[in-house]
Write a protein that holds these residues in place. Structure first.
Motif, PDB file in Angstrom:
ATOM      1  N   GLN A 144     -15.065  14.673  -9.918  1.00  0.00           N
ATOM      2  CA  GLN A 144     -15.721  14.251  -8.683  1.00  0.00           C
ATOM      3  C   GLN A 144     -14.799  13.362  -7.848  1.00  0.00           C
ATOM      4  O   GLN A 144     -14.791  13.438  -6.616  1.00  0.00           O
ATOM      5  CB  GLN A 144     -17.018  13.496  -9.007  1.00  0.00           C
TER       6      GLN A 144
ATOM      7  N   PRO B 236     -18.669  14.059  -2.159  1.00  0.00           N
ATOM      8  CA  PRO B 236     -19.103  14.303  -3.538  1.00  0.00           C
ATOM      9  C   PRO B 236     -19.967  13.156  -4.064  1.00  0.00           C
ATOM     10  O   PRO B 236     -19.750  11.996  -3.729  1.00  0.00           O
ATOM     11  CB  PRO B 236     -17.790  14.421  -4.316  1.00  0.00           C
ATOM     12  N   ASP B 237     -20.939  13.501  -4.897  1.00  0.00           N
ATOM     13  CA  ASP B 237     -21.873  12.521  -5.441  1.00  0.00           C
ATOM     14  C   ASP B 237     -21.429  12.102  -6.839  1.00  0.00           C
ATOM     15  O   ASP B 237     -21.418  12.920  -7.763  1.00  0.00           O
ATOM     16  CB  ASP B 237     -23.271  13.128  -5.501  1.00  0.00           C
TER      17      ASP B 237
ATOM     18  N   ALA C 269     -21.928   4.463 -10.923  1.00  0.00           N
ATOM     19  CA  ALA C 269     -21.859   5.648 -11.778  1.00  0.00           C
ATOM     20  C   ALA C 269     -20.833   5.448 -12.894  1.00  0.00           C
ATOM     21  O   ALA C 269     -21.053   5.877 -14.038  1.00  0.00           O
ATOM     22  CB  ALA C 269     -21.502   6.873 -10.942  1.00  0.00           C
TER      23      ALA C 269
ATOM     24  N   GLU D  38     -16.125  14.933 -15.902  1.00  0.00           N
ATOM     25  CA  GLU D  38     -16.854  15.261 -14.676  1.00  0.00           C
ATOM     26  C   GLU D  38     -16.660  14.169 -13.623  1.00  0.00           C
ATOM     27  O   GLU D  38     -16.560  14.459 -12.430  1.00  0.00           O
ATOM     28  CB  GLU D  38     -18.340  15.438 -14.989  1.00  0.00           C
ATOM     29  N   TYR D  39     -16.610  12.916 -14.059  1.00  0.00           N
ATOM     30  CA  TYR D  39     -16.402  11.811 -13.117  1.00  0.00           C
ATOM     31  C   TYR D  39     -15.015  11.915 -12.476  1.00  0.00           C
ATOM     32  O   TYR D  39     -14.867  11.743 -11.263  1.00  0.00           O
ATOM     33  CB  TYR D  39     -16.545  10.478 -13.843  1.00  0.00           C
TER      34      TYR D  39
ATOM     35  N   TRP E 148     -22.940  10.432  -9.021  1.00  0.00           N
ATOM     36  CA  TRP E 148     -24.038  10.445  -9.985  1.00  0.00           C
ATOM     37  C   TRP E 148     -24.277  11.824 -10.581  1.00  0.00           C
ATOM     38  O   TRP E 148     -25.050  11.974 -11.534  1.00  0.00           O
ATOM     39  CB  TRP E 148     -25.312   9.911  -9.342  1.00  0.00           C
ATOM     40  N   GLN E 149     -23.632  12.855 -10.041  1.00  0.00           N
ATOM     41  CA  GLN E 149     -23.707  14.176 -10.659  1.00  0.00           C
ATOM     42  C   GLN E 149     -22.879  14.243 -11.936  1.00  0.00           C
ATOM     43  O   GLN E 149     -23.065  15.140 -12.765  1.00  0.00           O
ATOM     44  CB  GLN E 149     -23.229  15.244  -9.682  1.00  0.00           C
ATOM     45  N   ALA E 150     -21.956  13.306 -12.099  1.00  0.00           N
ATOM     46  CA  ALA E 150     -21.091  13.287 -13.278  1.00  0.00           C
ATOM     47  C   ALA E 150     -21.816  12.649 -14.457  1.00  0.00           C
ATOM     48  O   ALA E 150     -22.441  11.594 -14.313  1.00  0.00           O
ATOM     49  CB  ALA E 150     -19.807  12.534 -12.967  1.00  0.00           C
ATOM     50  N   LYS E 151     -21.712  13.279 -15.598  1.00  0.00           N
ATOM     51  CA  LYS E 151     -22.316  12.762 -16.831  1.00  0.00           C
ATOM     52  C   LYS E 151     -21.272  12.440 -17.893  1.00  0.00           C
ATOM     53  O   LYS E 151     -21.599  11.804 -18.897  1.00  0.00           O
ATOM     54  CB  LYS E 151     -23.314  13.781 -17.389  1.00  0.00           C
TER      55      LYS E 151
ATOM     56  N   GLN F 277     -21.729   2.930  -5.099  1.00  0.00           N
ATOM     57  CA  GLN F 277     -22.213   4.123  -5.794  1.00  0.00           C
ATOM     58  C   GLN F 277     -21.219   4.574  -6.866  1.00  0.00           C
ATOM     59  O   GLN F 277     -21.609   4.905  -7.996  1.00  0.00           O
ATOM     60  CB  GLN F 277     -22.450   5.251  -4.789  1.00  0.00           C
ATOM     61  N   TRP F 278     -19.947   4.589  -6.531  1.00  0.00           N
ATOM     62  CA  TRP F 278     -18.937   5.057  -7.479  1.00  0.00           C
ATOM     63  C   TRP F 278     -18.776   4.082  -8.644  1.00  0.00           C
ATOM     64  O   TRP F 278     -18.614   4.507  -9.790  1.00  0.00           O
ATOM     65  CB  TRP F 278     -17.614   5.282  -6.760  1.00  0.00           C
TER      66      TRP F 278
END
Length: 234
Positions: free
Chosen positions: A145, A131-132, A213, A141-142, A134-137, A209-210
């Motif tokens: 993910q 899972p990415d 984000a 959503e975070y 950065w798709q979470a806003k 990355q995590w």
């Protein structure tokens, strides 16, 4: 005294779901309720509930709802919907491929070397990417993910706790309740970064990355609720 359950020594989404059900039942104690006691709190029998936690077959969503609710949990919250969807998909794929789950010790049909190699290549090609973050806003959503990441990595919440250094003797790591709440997508606040680090590290994912984000969402939310002074806004 009830007989101890056979350990789940194999991997896969159905096994992951069963492990989490077992751990949830353990958290309901002490004393840990028997499957017969859980059956009294709903519509399904003791044998159906025990089979759901055995790890051989994917139970229905109705069974999951009974099991989790009887243990004081909320079946609509993560990780239960995701765990069940993955287990259900795995069961459907096994049935379509005539690969009925087998109990440990029961040999599977022999395959030729060429078919084994082909199966390995196919699995590698179809394997989903992690899972990415950065798709979470939003915080919800975070957290979702993160739940997907845990399921993708195939690690349980107790394994995350142990990986962080937490056990009954050493309390320096991240406890079960903190990890569980971090994975709960119902919360509208950002999870603690310490718990995020523990989950991502146990899943062997890209920590930078995590964390990046997490900081991006946290900064955005802070700026929305705390407008800058007029001197900076000019």
């Amino acid at each position: 005294m009830a007989r101890p359950e056979k350990p789940i020594t194999w991997d896969g989404p159905i096994a992951d779901l069963a492990r989490e059900l077992r751990h949830l039942r353990e958290l309901t104690g002490p004393p840990i309720p028997t499957y017969a006691q859980l059956a009294e709190r709903g519509t399904f029998s003791r044998s159906v509930l025990a089979d759901a936690a055995a790890g051989y077959r994917c139970p229905s969503w109705e069974v999951i709802t009974h099991f989790v609710t009887a243990c004081g949990g909320l079946p609509g919250q993560e990780p239960w919907p995701t765990l069940w969807r993955l287990a259900h998909a795995a069961a459907a794929a096994d049935q379509a491929g005539d690969a009925t789950p087998r109990r440990p010790g029961r040999a599977a049909p022999a395959k030729s070397r060429s078919s084994a190699r082909q199966a390995t290549v196919t699995a590698a090609q179809q394997g989903p990417a992690p899972p990415d973050p950065w798709q979470a806003k939003t915080p919800q959503e975070y957290r979702y993910q993160l739940s997907l990441l845990r399921v993708w990595a195939g690690v349980s919440i107790p394994e995350i706790c142990r990986h962080s250094g937490y056990d009954d003797h050493r309390r320096s790591g991240v406890p079960y309740t903190t990890v569980h709440d971090t994975l709960n997508a119902k919360f509208a606040r950002m999870p603690p970064l310490r718990a995020v680090r523990a989950i991502v590290a146990a899943c062997e994912a890209d920590l930078d990355q995590w964390v990046g984000a997490w900081r991006a969402i946290s900064l955005k939310r802070f700026q929305q609720s705390h407008p800058p002074p007029a001197s900076l806004a000019m």
